[in-house]
Design an enzyme around this catalytic site. Sequence first.
Site, PDB file in Angstrom:
ATOM      1  N   SER A 145       1.075  -1.257   0.136  1.00  0.00           N
ATOM      2  CA  SER A 145      -0.260   0.004  -0.118  1.00  0.00           C
ATOM      3  C   SER A 145       0.479   1.109  -0.373  1.00  0.00           C
ATOM      4  CB  SER A 145      -0.678   0.240   1.400  1.00  0.00           C
ATOM      5  OG  SER A 145      -1.498   0.644   1.539  1.00  0.00           O
ATOM      6  N   TYR A 158      -2.695  -0.998  10.590  1.00  0.00           N
ATOM      7  CA  TYR A 158      -3.134  -1.356   8.690  1.00  0.00           C
ATOM      8  C   TYR A 158      -1.305  -0.830   8.111  1.00  0.00           C
ATOM      9  CZ  TYR A 158      -4.510  -0.949   4.202  1.00  0.00           C
ATOM     10  OH  TYR A 158      -4.169  -0.903   2.469  1.00  0.00           O
TER      11      TYR A 158
HETATM   12  N1  LIG Z   1      -8.650   0.105  -1.743  1.00  0.00           N
HETATM   13  C1  LIG Z   1      -6.965   0.947  -1.615  1.00  0.00           C
HETATM   14  O1  LIG Z   1      -7.884   2.456  -1.804  1.00  0.00           O
HETATM   15  C2  LIG Z   1      -5.870   0.029  -1.054  1.00  0.00           C
HETATM   16  C3  LIG Z   1      -4.434   0.817  -0.935  1.00  0.00           C
HETATM   17  C4  LIG Z   1      -4.189  -0.027  -0.640  1.00  0.00           C
HETATM   18  C5  LIG Z   1      -3.784  -1.343  -0.470  1.00  0.00           C
HETATM   19  N2  LIG Z   1      -5.141  -1.773  -0.909  1.00  0.00           N
HETATM   20  C6  LIG Z   1      -5.250  -3.300  -0.503  1.00  0.00           C
HETATM   21  O2  LIG Z   1      -5.601  -3.781  -1.495  1.00  0.00           O
HETATM   22  C7  LIG Z   1      -5.796  -5.296  -1.418  1.00  0.00           C
HETATM   23  C8  LIG Z   1      -7.318  -5.495  -1.506  1.00  0.00           C
HETATM   24  O3  LIG Z   1      -8.310  -4.504  -1.452  1.00  0.00           O
HETATM   25  P1  LIG Z   1      -9.567  -4.096  -2.304  1.00  0.00           P
HETATM   26  O4  LIG Z   1      -9.335  -3.081  -2.292  1.00  0.00           O
HETATM   27  O5  LIG Z   1      -9.981  -4.801  -3.427  1.00  0.00           O
HETATM   28  O6  LIG Z   1     -10.910  -4.606  -0.776  1.00  0.00           O
HETATM   29  P2  LIG Z   1     -11.849  -5.051  -1.477  1.00  0.00           P
HETATM   30  O7  LIG Z   1     -12.047  -4.887   0.113  1.00  0.00           O
HETATM   31  O8  LIG Z   1     -12.702  -5.032  -2.645  1.00  0.00           O
HETATM   32  O9  LIG Z   1     -11.729  -7.089  -1.547  1.00  0.00           O
HETATM   33  C9  LIG Z   1     -10.337  -8.021  -0.665  1.00  0.00           C
HETATM   34  C10 LIG Z   1     -11.216  -9.114   0.100  1.00  0.00           C
HETATM   35  O10 LIG Z   1     -10.675  -9.422   0.267  1.00  0.00           O
HETATM   36  C11 LIG Z   1     -11.128 -10.228   0.985  1.00  0.00           C
HETATM   37  N3  LIG Z   1     -10.847 -10.672   2.205  1.00  0.00           N
HETATM   38  C12 LIG Z   1     -10.842  -9.918   3.651  1.00  0.00           C
HETATM   39  N4  LIG Z   1     -10.142 -10.662   4.615  1.00  0.00           N
HETATM   40  C13 LIG Z   1      -9.613 -11.893   4.161  1.00  0.00           C
HETATM   41  C14 LIG Z   1      -9.369 -13.484   4.081  1.00  0.00           C
HETATM   42  N5  LIG Z   1      -9.154 -13.320   5.795  1.00  0.00           N
HETATM   43  N6  LIG Z   1      -8.643 -14.729   4.087  1.00  0.00           N
HETATM   44  C15 LIG Z   1      -9.256 -14.796   2.393  1.00  0.00           C
HETATM   45  N7  LIG Z   1      -9.948 -13.435   1.868  1.00  0.00           N
HETATM   46  C16 LIG Z   1     -10.187 -12.244   2.631  1.00  0.00           C
HETATM   47  C17 LIG Z   1     -12.605 -10.063   1.367  1.00  0.00           C
HETATM   48  O11 LIG Z   1     -13.633 -10.489   1.108  1.00  0.00           O
HETATM   49  C18 LIG Z   1     -12.871  -9.142  -0.177  1.00  0.00           C
HETATM   50  O12 LIG Z   1     -12.741  -9.890  -1.243  1.00  0.00           O
HETATM   51  C19 LIG Z   1      -5.925  -5.494   0.120  1.00  0.00           C
HETATM   52  O13 LIG Z   1      -4.661  -6.185   1.288  1.00  0.00           O
HETATM   53  C20 LIG Z   1      -5.833  -3.526   0.476  1.00  0.00           C
HETATM   54  O14 LIG Z   1      -5.095  -3.480   1.886  1.00  0.00           O
HETATM   55  C21 LIG Z   1      -6.320  -1.181  -1.637  1.00  0.00           C
END
Ligand SMILES: NC(=O)c1ccc[n+]([C@@H]2O[C@H](COP(=O)([O-])OP(=O)(O)OC[C@H]3O[C@@H](n4cnc5c(N)ncnc54)[C@H](O)[C@@H]3O)[C@@H](O)[C@H]2O)c1
Length: 252
Positions: A145, A158
């Site tokens: 991130s 986080y």
């Molecule tokens: N959205 C943002 O702005 C952003 C920015 C930086 C990093 N990220 C990272 O990107 C990744 C994906 O996030 P996203 O934004 O697509 O979110 P999202 O919520 O759309 O997708 C995350 C997925 O992870 C699954 N999940 C959560 N806990 C879990 C577990 N214990 N076991 C298995 N699956 C699990 C959820 O069910 C969901 O389908 C994450 O690691 C997040 O930290 C997101």
Amino acid sequence: MDMCGEVILVTGGASGIGAATCRLLAAAGASVVVADCNEARAKGVAAELPDAMSLVVDVSDAGDCERMIAAIAERYGKLDGAFNNAGITEVSVLNGAPMPESHALPLDVWRKVLNVDLDGVFFCLRAELPLMLKSGGGAIVNTTSLQAHISYPRTAAYTAAKHGVLGLTKAIAKEYGEQGIRCNSVSPGVVDTPLTNGVIHAPEYRDMLLAPIPLKRFATPEDIARAVLWLLSDQADYINGATIMADGGYLA
Ligand SMILES: NC(=O)c1ccc[n+]([C@@H]2O[C@H](COP(=O)([O-])OP(=O)(O)OC[C@H]3O[C@@H](n4cnc5c(N)ncnc54)[C@H](O)[C@@H]3O)[C@@H](O)[C@H]2O)c1
């Protein structure tokens, strides 16, 4: 990008960045394993894709991660790539409650975020690596991130977890490079997904979050997925231990 014949695992594949990556990988010809704790949504994504399978996994459970890899070995007999992407934030765990200052963060919230976001990546890696070694090598991408590089107030867990994933990525890159396994990470900025869209479109946050982004928009899940696809592909075959900032220039 030609990934025909490759078997690629995506955790957190049921939503957001993970789901977008599953679709791009399948379009490039890969057989995709959509792994997520949300069974219905994982099945839904896998059903859209040819030769895909969905698996229910809680990445914070090491045994679940072992079972996930055993199921992949049984169906495909190999693993060529993995995108360790499942993740949560303090906001997800607090479920709408106000974010406390770090000294008042309940320990169960701290532990939950670290369990999923840092332990979860390690549990996936330790299950994936033996099958990847047996497959003759492979490519791994972990989702870090912007918060593996900077922080925001009240996001200590986080921030700590994502800094940890950045270090873990380097450790794996150093240790397994000579055995044909590359390990990199992607560092998304602010991405419009179900994880964030309750916050980033709120009038009190939107302008503040957009202001430092030179491209003047939030990322789409596909913006991040394209970087991941490249890192997983042979096009990136000399890239190891690196992170790609996919933040619209925020950190610059
Ligand atoms: N959205 C943002 O702005 C952003 C920015 C930086 C990093 N990220 C990272 O990107 C990744 C994906 O996030 P996203 O934004 O697509 O979110 P999202 O919520 O759309 O997708 C995350 C997925 O992870 C699954 N999940 C959560 N806990 C879990 C577990 N214990 N076991 C298995 N699956 C699990 C959820 O069910 C969901 O389908 C994450 O690691 C997040 O930290 C997101």
